[in-house]
Scaffold this motif. Structure first.
Motif, PDB file in Angstrom:
ATOM      1  N   ILE A  84       0.824  -1.147   0.090  1.00 26.09           N
ATOM      2  CA  ILE A  84       0.062   0.034  -0.142  1.00 26.09           C
ATOM      3  C   ILE A  84       0.710   1.284  -0.013  1.00 26.09           C
ATOM      4  N   ARG A  85       0.071   2.353  -0.240  1.00 28.32           N
ATOM      5  CA  ARG A  85       0.788   3.805   0.027  1.00 28.32           C
ATOM      6  C   ARG A  85      -0.289   4.613   0.757  1.00 28.32           C
ATOM      7  N   LEU A  86       0.140   4.931   1.849  1.00 22.99           N
ATOM      8  CA  LEU A  86      -0.730   5.900   2.652  1.00 22.99           C
ATOM      9  C   LEU A  86      -0.297   6.992   3.002  1.00 22.99           C
ATOM     10  N   GLY A  87      -1.107   7.796   3.280  1.00 18.12           N
ATOM     11  CA  GLY A  87      -0.699   9.329   3.558  1.00 18.12           C
ATOM     12  C   GLY A  87      -1.037   9.548   4.857  1.00 18.12           C
ATOM     13  N   GLY A  88      -0.318  10.493   5.663  1.00 16.33           N
ATOM     14  CA  GLY A  88      -0.686  10.654   6.998  1.00 16.33           C
ATOM     15  C   GLY A  88       0.540  11.506   7.844  1.00 16.33           C
ATOM     16  N   TYR A  89       0.376  11.535   8.839  1.00 15.27           N
ATOM     17  CA  TYR A  89       1.288  12.148  10.054  1.00 15.27           C
ATOM     18  C   TYR A  89       2.232  11.468  10.894  1.00 15.27           C
ATOM     19  N   PRO A  90       3.160  11.721  10.915  1.00 11.72           N
ATOM     20  CA  PRO A  90       3.945  11.166  11.919  1.00 11.72           C
ATOM     21  C   PRO A  90       4.025  11.273  13.500  1.00 11.72           C
ATOM     22  N   VAL A  91       4.045  10.239  14.093  1.00  9.24           N
ATOM     23  CA  VAL A  91       4.105  10.357  15.538  1.00  9.24           C
ATOM     24  C   VAL A  91       5.503   9.510  15.967  1.00  9.24           C
ATOM     25  N   PRO A  92       6.855  10.259  16.086  1.00  7.99           N
ATOM     26  CA  PRO A  92       7.975   9.670  16.360  1.00  7.99           C
ATOM     27  C   PRO A  92       8.021   8.627  17.571  1.00  7.99           C
ATOM     28  N   LEU A  93       8.468   7.578  17.598  1.00  7.54           N
ATOM     29  CA  LEU A  93       8.701   6.634  18.576  1.00  7.54           C
ATOM     30  C   LEU A  93      10.069   6.324  18.915  1.00  7.54           C
ATOM     31  N   GLU A  94      10.958   6.115  17.962  1.00 10.80           N
ATOM     32  CA  GLU A  94      12.395   5.737  17.665  1.00 10.80           C
ATOM     33  C   GLU A  94      13.157   6.189  16.956  1.00 10.80           C
ATOM     34  N   THR A  95      14.525   6.755  17.241  1.00  6.20           N
ATOM     35  CA  THR A  95      15.314   7.248  16.197  1.00  6.20           C
ATOM     36  C   THR A  95      16.544   6.660  16.285  1.00  6.20           C
TER      37      THR A  95
END
Length: 177
Positions: A84-95
């Motif tokens: 799939i290709r899904l558009g949205g907004y990130p909520v960062p958890l790990e870097t």
């Protein structure tokens, strides 16, 4: 003949780089949940979190007393294993060591990480992206492409009903709209 072969190769090359069609967030939600959301009354956003006061763990956890559809982890089995290709907004958890996000929740609307109530678990997707992406602003929309899995994920921040092993993540640009 040579010209035809060259044109065919160029066309196939373009198709190889073409993106998947967009998956709508509602495709991740069973019809029964969609109908329940349409019939749902307005929800109050008058909470300490909405005013910028955070005194508990996790901003995305559901509060008690919301309509059942707001807790729904019901999934669409046909989506399991789908590219799939899904558009949205990130909520960062790990870097990673370079400050790139390698693990984040993708949510359907900006601010889902600070607004109460959060989306239901079947409207949250855990994204695993080992390459990492430098995120300067969580209000920047992203396109995330990869293999979607029906997978229950729970952490201190939120519960999700899907996970996505991302092969490509990029910022949405004006020409996408």
């Amino acid at each position: 003949m040579r010209r035809l072969l060259l044109m065919t190769l160029l066309l196939l090359s373009g198709l190889a780089h073409a993106e998947l069609p967009e998956t709508d967030w509602l495709e991740l939600m069973p019809n029964s949940d969609q109908k329940a959301l349409e019939a749902m009354p307005e929800i109050s956003h008058d909470t300490p979190e909405a005013n910028g006061t955070f005194n508990g763990k996790g901003g995305l956890k559901q509060e008690k007393g919301l309509p059942a559809v707001m807790y729904s982890a019901k999934t669409v089995s046909a989506m399991n294993g789908k590219q799939i290709r899904l558009g949205g907004y990130p909520v960062p958890l790990e870097t990673d060591g370079k400050g790139r996000s390698t693990l984040f929740f993708l949510v359907p609307y900006p601010g889902a990480c600070i607004h109460v109530p959060p989306p239901p678990p079947n409207q949250l997707v855990l994204v695993r992206y080992p390459k990492g992406l430098k995120l300067d602003d969580i209000y920047t929309p992203l396109w995330v492409s990869g293999t979607l899995k029906v997978e229950q994920v729970s952490n201190d921040l939120a519960d999700a009903a899907y996970a996505l092993d991302a092969s490509k993540v990029r910022v949405v640009v004006d020409t996408d709209l």
